[in-house]
Scaffold this motif. Structure first.
Motif: not given
Length: 455
Positions: A206-214
């Motif tokens: 699980l990672i945080h992607e580029v967008g806010a909340g993505q």
């Protein structure tokens, strides 16, 4: 892959007994990837060993509408006949959020003669995989699925916003790969992982992607049908968990203006059934001719197949220059600006990543599409274009720019019709044309803002 999944109805009964299941969610994925079906008491499920639903249930659009006439009814019987649904025992999972012990089982669709319904998405993927089996090959895939978490939004006219995290604040900037940004939603993700564990979904990172909340979740590699089932279950699971934490999870391709879109990148390789060797690598570890032919097939057939993996008007908002989404079908080693990427790997793990597919795509259709393109490349020994070693965003657009254009391209590409099935292509294009016409009846805020008083 689930640990020792049931392979027969008797084994399925034992599985249900062991977990004291009292209700069964009998599911069938429709054309959009939505779960249709019925909820049956355990006794009724055991007695019937399946159910019946109208053919059109798996052949409707996202609005729930049907064409009034036309080629659609050359495939769907105008008398609205039933199809028979049979449970696939290997797909059984517990429903972890249910109050009473409940299981969910995916069903396959058959006509009254006992043949698979050719336009059902699961049937389409099975058929494409069978083409590889006839060649003594087995596809291996690993999806990466992006999605957004948003604050609850009950008014379609209101813009989506990032949700409030543990800090009491919403994200206002991009936090790619930030651990702390993921930790803002620890309670939600702990529940998601708990649900996935109970359902034996083989999710990885699980990672945080580029967008806010993505966010992005990666799946372990496996057989295409198994992975399509897992993505299907995962989407249901994430939406349910998000609602329980007072937020939404959305797999729209472009839910928020100014933020990157969401993709379903699919890593894929082909294995020889007898030897277990990766078809993409030669014995000395160098790329094989089949590796390049597969790329050639992707490059040749992805553009006319785009309507299958960019299935909505919104999908094409994602595919724009310099937005972390491809605009063409260039290929390259470790190059994230291209549509077809070859990640760094050891020879036995050599694979290709199809980066054009949107998160809004039906996982069964998406995997069938990319494998069909690669299959045609292998079969016809299609040579690829030279490798793109620079920024592919500086190259010209090579993909359709709208759903209407994509549907025209798909209708003309008869090679894809042969591999995916003419009945399926007919149903799919007719339904998507209907959705496109529905969308064109809506006047957007942009039109009122810029055209109302200026033209």
């Amino acid at each position: 892959m689930k640990s020792n999944p049931p392979q027969s109805f008797n084994e399925l009964e034992q599985w249900l007994n062991l977990r004291r299941v009292t209700e069964i969610e009998c599911l069938v994925p429709d054309l959009t990837g939505v779960a249709r079906g019925k909820i049956l008491p355990r006794g009724k499920f055991t007695e019937d060993r399946g159910m019946r639903l109208p053919q059109a249930v798996v052949a409707m659009g996202v609005t729930g509408e049907f064409p009034e006439s036309g080629p659609y009814y050359d495939v769907i019987d105008p008398t609205d006949r039933d199809m028979q649904l049979r449970p696939d025992p290997a797909t059984v999972r517990i429903v972890p959020w249910a109050t009473d012990p409940t299981a969910q089982v995916i069903h396959d669709c058959f006509d009254h003669a006992g043949k698979r319904v050719p336009f059902a998405p699961r049937s389409v993927l099975r058929h494409v995989c069978s083409l590889y089996e006839e060649m003594g090959l087995s596809p291996v895939v690993a999806p990466e699925l992006e999605f957004y978490l948003t604050a609850r939004n009950t008014d379609p006219n209101t813009l989506l916003k990032p949700p409030i995290g543990r800090s009491g604040r919403a994200e206002t900037s991009r936090q790619a790969y930030s651990i702390d940004a993921v930790n803002e939603f620890d309670p939600l993700f702990e529940e998601i992982y708990d649900y996935c564990d109970q359902m034996e979904l083989n999710v990885d990172t699980l990672i945080h992607e580029v967008g806010a909340g993505q966010m992005e979740i990666n799946f372990f590699h496996g057989a295409p049908l198994d992975l399509a089932d897992e993505v299907f279950f995962f989407k249901r699971t994430v939406r349910e968990a998000a609602l329980r934490h007072d937020m939404y999870a959305t797999f729209m391709a472009k839910p928020i203006a100014g933020e990157p879109g969401s993709a379903m990148h699919v890593h894929q390789s082909i294995v020889e059934q007898e030897s277990g060797r990766n078809l993409f690598s030669q014995i000395d570890g160098t790329p094989s001719e089949a590796f390049y032919h597969y790329i050639g097939g992707l490059q040749r057939y992805i553009p006319p197949a785009m309507a299958l993996v960019a299935p909505y008007v919104n999908s094409y908002r994602r595919l724009s220059r310099h937005t972390a989404a491809p605009i063409n079908i260039e290929w390259g080693h470790d190059n994230r600006t291209v549509g077809i990427r070859s990640p760094i790997s050891v020879p036995q793990s050599r694979r290709l990543e199809n980066r054009v597919i949107g998160a809004d795509a039906n996982p069964y259709v998406a995997l069938a599409m990319t494998l069909a393109c690669g299959y045609l490349g292998l079969k016809n020994k299609i040579a690829p274009k030279p490798e793109m070693k620079s920024d592919a965003y500086l190259s010209a657009y090579a993909l359709p720019r709208t759903l209407g254009e994509a549907l025209d391209w798909l209708r003309r590409e008869t090679d894809l019709h042969e591999v995916l099935g003419r009945e399926f292509i007919t149903i799919y294009t007719e339904i998507k044309e209907l959705e496109y016409e529905e969308f064109m009846k809506v006047i957007s805020p942009w039109e009122r803002e810029h055209l109302l008083l200026h033209v």
